[in-house]
Design a protein around this motif. Sequence first.
Motif, PDB file in Angstrom:
ATOM      1  N   LEU A 140      -2.129  -7.737  11.522  1.00  0.00           N
ATOM      2  CA  LEU A 140      -2.240  -6.731  10.474  1.00  0.00           C
ATOM      3  C   LEU A 140      -1.472  -7.164   9.229  1.00  0.00           C
ATOM      4  CD1 LEU A 140      -3.157  -3.915   9.562  1.00  0.00           C
ATOM      5  CD2 LEU A 140      -1.068  -2.996  10.567  1.00  0.00           C
ATOM      6  N   TYR A 141      -0.276  -7.697   9.429  1.00  0.00           N
ATOM      7  CA  TYR A 141       0.513  -8.180   8.298  1.00  0.00           C
ATOM      8  C   TYR A 141      -0.238  -9.265   7.542  1.00  0.00           C
ATOM      9  CZ  TYR A 141       4.337 -10.245   5.626  1.00  0.00           C
ATOM     10  OH  TYR A 141       5.121 -10.727   4.615  1.00  0.00           O
ATOM     11  N   ASN A 142      -0.808 -10.222   8.281  1.00  0.00           N
ATOM     12  CA  ASN A 142      -1.566 -11.291   7.642  1.00  0.00           C
ATOM     13  C   ASN A 142      -2.817 -10.763   6.953  1.00  0.00           C
ATOM     14  OD1 ASN A 142      -0.498 -14.208   8.211  1.00  0.00           O
ATOM     15  ND2 ASN A 142      -0.126 -13.086  10.079  1.00  0.00           N
ATOM     16  N   ALA A 143      -3.491  -9.782   7.587  1.00  0.00           N
ATOM     17  CA  ALA A 143      -4.684  -9.191   6.982  1.00  0.00           C
ATOM     18  C   ALA A 143      -4.342  -8.530   5.652  1.00  0.00           C
ATOM     19  CB  ALA A 143      -5.311  -8.168   7.930  1.00  0.00           C
ATOM     20  N   ILE A 144      -3.184  -7.885   5.607  1.00  0.00           N
ATOM     21  CA  ILE A 144      -2.743  -7.238   4.367  1.00  0.00           C
ATOM     22  C   ILE A 144      -2.441  -8.286   3.297  1.00  0.00           C
ATOM     23  CG2 ILE A 144      -0.853  -5.900   3.350  1.00  0.00           C
ATOM     24  CD1 ILE A 144      -0.713  -4.458   6.129  1.00  0.00           C
ATOM     25  N   ALA A 215       5.891  -6.352   2.742  1.00  0.00           N
ATOM     26  CA  ALA A 215       4.977  -5.568   1.914  1.00  0.00           C
ATOM     27  C   ALA A 215       4.872  -4.149   2.442  1.00  0.00           C
ATOM     28  CB  ALA A 215       3.598  -6.230   1.904  1.00  0.00           C
ATOM     29  N   SER A 216       4.762  -3.175   1.549  1.00  0.00           N
ATOM     30  CA  SER A 216       4.835  -1.756   1.916  1.00  0.00           C
ATOM     31  C   SER A 216       3.775  -1.343   2.924  1.00  0.00           C
ATOM     32  CB  SER A 216       4.691  -0.892   0.657  1.00  0.00           C
ATOM     33  OG  SER A 216       5.794  -1.068  -0.192  1.00  0.00           O
ATOM     34  N   ALA A 217       2.639  -2.039   2.957  1.00  0.00           N
ATOM     35  CA  ALA A 217       1.563  -1.644   3.857  1.00  0.00           C
ATOM     36  C   ALA A 217       1.993  -1.723   5.321  1.00  0.00           C
ATOM     37  CB  ALA A 217       0.328  -2.514   3.625  1.00  0.00           C
ATOM     38  N   LEU A 218       2.865  -2.677   5.668  1.00  0.00           N
ATOM     39  CA  LEU A 218       3.288  -2.817   7.068  1.00  0.00           C
ATOM     40  C   LEU A 218       4.230  -1.690   7.503  1.00  0.00           C
ATOM     41  CD1 LEU A 218       2.937  -4.560   9.583  1.00  0.00           C
ATOM     42  CD2 LEU A 218       4.972  -5.826   8.899  1.00  0.00           C
TER      43      LEU A 218
END
Length: 242
Positions: A140-144, A215-218
């Motif tokens: 997920l982190y990489n996808a973001i 990054a804030s998304a994680l």
Amino acid sequence: MTRLMKKLWPLGLMMLVLTACGRPNDLTGERVGIWTKYFVGPLSDTLDWFANLLWGEYGLSILVVTIIIRLIILPLTLRQYKSSKAMQELQPELNKIKQKFKDDAKKQQEETMKLFQKHGVNPLAGCLPIFVQMPILIALYNAIMYNPFIHEHTFLWLQLSERDKWLILPILASITTFVQQKVMMAYQPNNANPSMKMLLYVFPVMIFAMSYSFASALPLYWVYSNIFTIVQTYFIYRPSKK
């Protein structure tokens, strides 16, 4: 202290792996490698698909993906619950074995494994959700970080590809982590030992540090996931609490 280290090492490993991940090129070009082609790419596409359905809001897309991920691992969570309950029931027998073979560690281990096999208990079942979530979190982190659309997207006060400079999200992630641990301890009496009480304060601090670094998304995913876990714990454990 040993149990404490067993609980902490997955987070430490994840932090090390995520820290080692640089900012790669986006996924609009050719996807090379098994990890990118079959894990990161499809997850990024899923985020895009839900964002298109949800008025272009990637923050809401992450919420939906979080719920999907948690529902996928729900069978493992239920297995963890059953294993935890079985371990509680076997605790008197385990104490007897420890007392009887306190001077023979090998015999103690053999008798413990026999007891587990007799009752069909897997002591590692409680770790399965952690091991399953780790690669998902890394993907997920990489996808973001690969997704070029998220880089330009904001959600509430957040720039999803950057750290929250106001520290609101790291604080929320830390608080929800604390509440999640507190709820788990309330419904699992066997967690009320000194090591677990220490984790009650160690985990939120670690999550705060990681949330501020990434990054804030994680950390937004973590906040969603923590809230899901709190609600899930209430419904799973509450009926058996006496």
